[in-house]
Design an enzyme around this catalytic site. Structure first.
Site, PDB file in Angstrom:
ATOM      1  N   LEU A  64       3.416   2.482  -4.775  1.00 22.18           N
ATOM      2  CA  LEU A  64       2.898   1.208  -5.311  1.00 22.18           C
ATOM      3  C   LEU A  64       1.421   1.286  -5.686  1.00 22.18           C
ATOM      4  O   LEU A  64       0.892   0.393  -6.337  1.00 22.18           O
ATOM      5  CB  LEU A  64       3.069   0.095  -4.256  1.00 22.18           C
ATOM      6  CG  LEU A  64       4.493  -0.185  -3.770  1.00 22.18           C
ATOM      7  CD1 LEU A  64       4.464  -1.226  -2.655  1.00 22.18           C
ATOM      8  CD2 LEU A  64       5.354  -0.675  -4.924  1.00 22.18           C
TER       9      LEU A  64
ATOM     10  N   GLY B 217       0.788  -1.239   0.000  1.00 20.33           N
ATOM     11  CA  GLY B 217       0.000   0.000   0.000  1.00 20.33           C
ATOM     12  C   GLY B 217       0.819   1.289   0.000  1.00 20.33           C
ATOM     13  O   GLY B 217       0.243   2.377   0.100  1.00 20.33           O
ATOM     14  N   GLN B 218       2.154   1.161  -0.126  1.00 22.73           N
ATOM     15  CA  GLN B 218       2.943   2.398  -0.136  1.00 22.73           C
ATOM     16  C   GLN B 218       2.538   3.271  -1.318  1.00 22.73           C
ATOM     17  O   GLN B 218       2.137   2.759  -2.361  1.00 22.73           O
ATOM     18  CB  GLN B 218       4.426   2.054  -0.227  1.00 22.73           C
ATOM     19  CG  GLN B 218       4.958   1.417   1.044  1.00 22.73           C
ATOM     20  CD  GLN B 218       6.404   0.988   0.910  1.00 22.73           C
ATOM     21  OE1 GLN B 218       7.213   1.709   0.347  1.00 22.73           O
ATOM     22  NE2 GLN B 218       6.714  -0.185   1.414  1.00 22.73           N
ATOM     23  N   LYS B 219       2.704   4.588  -1.135  1.00 22.78           N
ATOM     24  CA  LYS B 219       2.214   5.523  -2.151  1.00 22.78           C
ATOM     25  C   LYS B 219       2.736   5.187  -3.548  1.00 22.78           C
ATOM     26  O   LYS B 219       1.996   5.200  -4.530  1.00 22.78           O
ATOM     27  CB  LYS B 219       2.606   6.950  -1.756  1.00 22.78           C
ATOM     28  CG  LYS B 219       1.803   7.974  -2.484  1.00 22.78           C
ATOM     29  CD  LYS B 219       1.774   9.297  -1.770  1.00 22.78           C
ATOM     30  CE  LYS B 219       0.729  10.175  -2.427  1.00 22.78           C
ATOM     31  NZ  LYS B 219       0.444  11.367  -1.668  1.00 22.78           N
TER      32      LYS B 219
END
Ligand SMILES: Nc1nc2c(ncn2[C@@H]2O[C@H](COP(=O)(O)OP(=O)(O)OP(=O)(O)O)[C@@H](O)[C@H]2O)c(=O)[nH]1
Ligand SMILES: [Mg+2]
Length: 247
Positions: free
Chosen positions: A133, A129-131
């Protein structure tokens, strides 16, 4: 833990979902599908001479029935788990699978697990969920039956971010048919929202405004396992009612 949560691990099927469906059709479908297909073919021809709209609708409905029957036979669901980084997606997946949740690192790609629960085969996709990604999330939308949106209830500062990302997802055409389960995770943390966290979270995330999807919000803890199963049970019931109901 496996038994506690009532889920069973199964071997991931080697054939892809799509490949399996193709193989199923080519090897010869069961009689009832062949018969229905004939009727449909007939319908399609008659359609040329009669009321085109009516018969093409019949054709579409018939096709839907066949697809539902095939799905019913498979009893397989694809669940996509998304949310901001650090929300607890991987922890939830590992807890479901009865794995140790004390050492979890951020997901840079995705994890997939196939579990069995109540006779359903669940293919659960957990995507990082990292920005950086999030633009790749769209690669996982196809054929999603249920969307599990995981929220870190203790991360008040990013709730607005969370709301925006969820709103954008709900506009996606390929997720249009998916049931939405929101897990308000980390309820075990003292700083998580409030004692009425569920209602507050649903207000902050503007869930009441969602008219396009069936949705439900459940407060849970991936660490203790609290409420994970009741959330999944609701999701399965809703999906099953939508896509496995025949005729
Ligand atoms: N106290 C508490 N901690 C949790 C809970 N769920 C997850 N965590 C912790 O939160 C951190 C992030 O969990 P992950 O499961 O890696 O989060 P994620 O959503 O997969 O994050 P990305 O892979 O970066 O998208 C880890 O340190 C977990 O131990 C929970 O219910 N309670
Ligand atoms: Mg992760």
């Amino acid at each position: 833990m496996l038994q506690t949560l009532g889920l069973q691990n199964t071997k991931t099927r080697r054939r892809s979902r799509r490949g399996f469906k193709c193989g199923f059709i080519l090897r010869g479908p069961p009689i009832f599908i062949q018969k229905t297909a004939c009727v449909l073919l007939l319908n399609r021809r008659v359609c040329a001479y009669n009321n085109a709209a009516f018969y093409s609708q019949t054709f579409t409905m018939g096709l839907l029935t066949i697809l539902k029957k095939m799905k019913h036979k498979e009893r397989e669901m694809r669940l996509l788990m998304l949310g901001l980084d650090n929300a607890g997606k991987t922890t939830i997946l590992k807890k479901f699978n009865g794995e140790d949740v004390s050492t979890i690192s951020p997901t840079l790609g995705f994890n997939i697990k196939t579990l069995e629960h109540r006779g359903f085969k669940l293919n659960i996709w957990d995507v990082g969920g990292q920005k950086s990604l999030r633009s790749y999330w769209r690669n996982y939308f196809e054929s999603t039956d249920g969307l599990v949106w995981v929220v870190d209830s203790a991360d008040r500062l990013r709730l607005e971010d969370c709301r925006k990302e969820l709103s954008a997802l709900l506009l996606e055409e390929r997720l249009a048919g998916a049931t939405l389960l929101v897990f308000a995770n980390k309820q075990d943390l003292p700083g998580s929202l409030s004692k009425d966290a569920i209602r507050e979270a649903s207000l902050v995330l503007a869930l009441d405004e969602i008219k396009t999807h069936h949705w439900c919000i459940v407060g849970c803890s991936a660490v203790t396992g609290e409420n994970l199963l009741s959330g999944v049970d609701w999701l399965l019931d809703d999906i099953a009612a939508r896509i496995f109901t025949v005729d």
